[in-house]
Design a protein around this motif. Structure first.
Motif, PDB file in Angstrom:
ATOM      1  N   ARG A 128      -2.976  -6.253  -8.622  1.00  0.00           N
ATOM      2  CA  ARG A 128      -1.959  -5.139  -7.518  1.00  0.00           C
ATOM      3  C   ARG A 128      -2.309  -3.694  -8.279  1.00  0.00           C
ATOM      4  O   ARG A 128      -2.648  -3.040  -7.446  1.00  0.00           O
ATOM      5  CB  ARG A 128      -0.753  -5.721  -7.416  1.00  0.00           C
ATOM      6  N   LEU A 149      -1.672  -3.665  -0.619  1.00  0.00           N
ATOM      7  CA  LEU A 149      -0.546  -4.432  -1.158  1.00  0.00           C
ATOM      8  C   LEU A 149      -0.244  -5.625  -0.213  1.00  0.00           C
ATOM      9  O   LEU A 149       0.352  -6.766  -0.830  1.00  0.00           O
ATOM     10  CB  LEU A 149       0.737  -3.553  -1.175  1.00  0.00           C
ATOM     11  N   GLU A 152      -2.833  -8.135  -1.565  1.00  0.00           N
ATOM     12  CA  GLU A 152      -2.477  -8.645  -2.590  1.00  0.00           C
ATOM     13  C   GLU A 152      -1.210  -9.546  -2.574  1.00  0.00           C
ATOM     14  O   GLU A 152      -1.002 -10.758  -2.926  1.00  0.00           O
ATOM     15  CB  GLU A 152      -2.111  -7.807  -3.669  1.00  0.00           C
ATOM     16  N   GLU A 332       5.492   0.951  -6.172  1.00  0.00           N
ATOM     17  CA  GLU A 332       4.357   1.679  -6.500  1.00  0.00           C
ATOM     18  C   GLU A 332       4.658   3.403  -6.262  1.00  0.00           C
ATOM     19  O   GLU A 332       4.080   4.007  -6.869  1.00  0.00           O
ATOM     20  CB  GLU A 332       3.122   1.262  -5.852  1.00  0.00           C
TER      21      GLU A 332
END
Length: 414
Positions: A128, A149, A152, A332
């Motif tokens: 990721r 995202l 993943e 993130e």
């Protein structure tokens, strides 16, 4: 739909088509080892208590070791960290099989289990982090980042479903040891392949001076980590409740299929997240996902038949992946780049820890008070997730993240 498919093609183009396959196969052992160790030790020792202790040690090792591996990867790069961890983990899993078959005492078994957990190479979080970094380096917009995202997260969901299914199949056809030996082989081959893949060199660690300084984290990060632990608690409580209810209905063999159905629907919902308009903020998505978790988990308290159970958990699965993917997305956005792998590993380890704790607690509650008691733990966890979603303020970083200084690479090695 065509636009969504095109966006997923762009995600595959970032790394080449082989890396997602390798990273998926590298995640499977994580999903296989928890159940596999329980079945193996239960069969070889004849004690569920011993099996639970070894399984708990494995989960504790992964919960503690995952963030440490992520931190080292942030500082020194993924290649060496994943390579060493994959090989150590493969040896540890194989050693656990040998020790269990040799009827080694409980304490040594638990120690080997802890080592097997602590050395999990964290392929999911690393993949990721790697994919997001590559997308950022290539000037990706926020929709493509969200799709990365989602993709993943879907790979994680499918591995969580397929891994236990493979263990169950191996146990039925041969022996639980066979499943763990397959896991060890996957770790050695696919973990090594993932570590040595050319994309690993494109995600370089932060500069030595900056990486030696412990960058502080925004307070909202801890709310996100807590939410992920609660998500794991929902998994554990649901698993305990499903197992208890199928046993009460005289069809215990259906437990795995029910849980798999929930996982499949969650994976489908995860893929569909790429179609969510970019105008809907991550905070709004988080709040909507937690509201769905509450609304869709409450019916579990009233399920009394197998088909009703299937219907309820399949619908509930729609809320799981969007919540998970949104937590990864928010993390993130707000963590410093030089702590991204560590933070992603914290989230994954939080799922494992929360699931293990809730499974132990909910299993006892279900045994004493019936399946609704276990499902009540899932509803409570969903409610606490919603409280966090409405009280935390995960603000994005002031400046867009940039990957470590490496020129864009047009060649995608397979």
């Amino acid at each position: 739909m065509p636009g969504t498919l095109q966006t997923y093609r762009k995600v595959i183009a970032l790394t080449g088509p082989v890396l997602p396959v390798v990273s998926f196969l590298g995640r499977l052992p994580t999903a296989m080892c928890q159940l596999g160790s329980l079945l193996l030790v239960a069969e070889t020792s004849g004690s569920l208590a011993t099996a639970g202790l070894v399984g708990g040690a494995l989960a504790a090792g992964q919960t503690a070791g995952g963030p440490l591996l992520g931190r080292v990867a942030d500082r020194h790069g993924q290649r060496t960290v994943v390579l060493v961890a994959a090989l150590v983990n493969a040896v540890a899993v194989a050693a656990l099989v040998i020790a269990a078959l040799d009827h080694v005492a409980t304490l040594p078994l638990a120690l080997i289990g802890a080592l097997a957990g602590a050395s999990v190479p964290q392929v999911g979080p690393m993949a990721r982090t790697r994919s997001v970094a590559l997308a950022r380096r290539n000037g990706a917009d926020e929709r493509l980042i969200n799709t990365v995202l989602s993709f993943e997260g879907t790979l994680d969901e499918v591995s969580f479903v397929l891994g236990p299914a493979l263990v169950g199949l191996a146990a039925a056809l041969a022996h639980p040891a066979a499943a763990l030996l397959v896991a060890a082989g996957l770790l050695a081959v696919c973990g090594t392949w993932f570590a040595l893949h050319p994309t690993a060199s494109r995600v370089r660690p932060a500069h030595r001076k900056t990486s030696s300084v412990r960058t502080s984290l925004p307070g909202a990060v801890y709310a996100l980590r807590t939410a992920m632990v609660l998500q794991g608690a929902m998994f554990g409580a649901s698993q305990a409740g499903i197992t208890a209810l199928t046993e009460r209905l005289g069809q215990p063999e259906q437990a795995g299929l029910v849980y798999a159905a929930m996982g499949v629907m969650s994976a489908v919902a995860g893929l569909a997240m790429a179609a969510v308009p970019a105008t809907i903020t991550l905070t709004a998505r988080w709040r909507a996902a937690t509201a769905a978790l509450i609304a869709l988990s409450v019916p579990l308290l009233f399920v009394e038949s197998l088909w009703a159970l299937y219907a309820v958990v399949v619908v509930l699965g729609v809320a799981f992946a969007p919540h998970l993917i949104t937590l990864f997305g928010l993390t993130e956005r707000i963590v410093p780049e030089n702590r991204l792998a560590e933070s992603m590993a914290f989230l994954t380890s939080g799922i494992v820890g929360g699931q293990a704790l809730a499974l132990a607690l909910s299993g006892r509650l279900a045994e004493g008070s019936g399946p609704p008691a276990a499902f009540a733990v899932a509803v409570l966890a969903a409610t606490l997730c919603a409280v966090l979603a409405w009280t935390a303020r995960p603000a994005p970083a002031v400046a867009p993240k940039q990957a470590a200084a490496t020129p864009p690479d047009s060649a995608r090695s397979a």
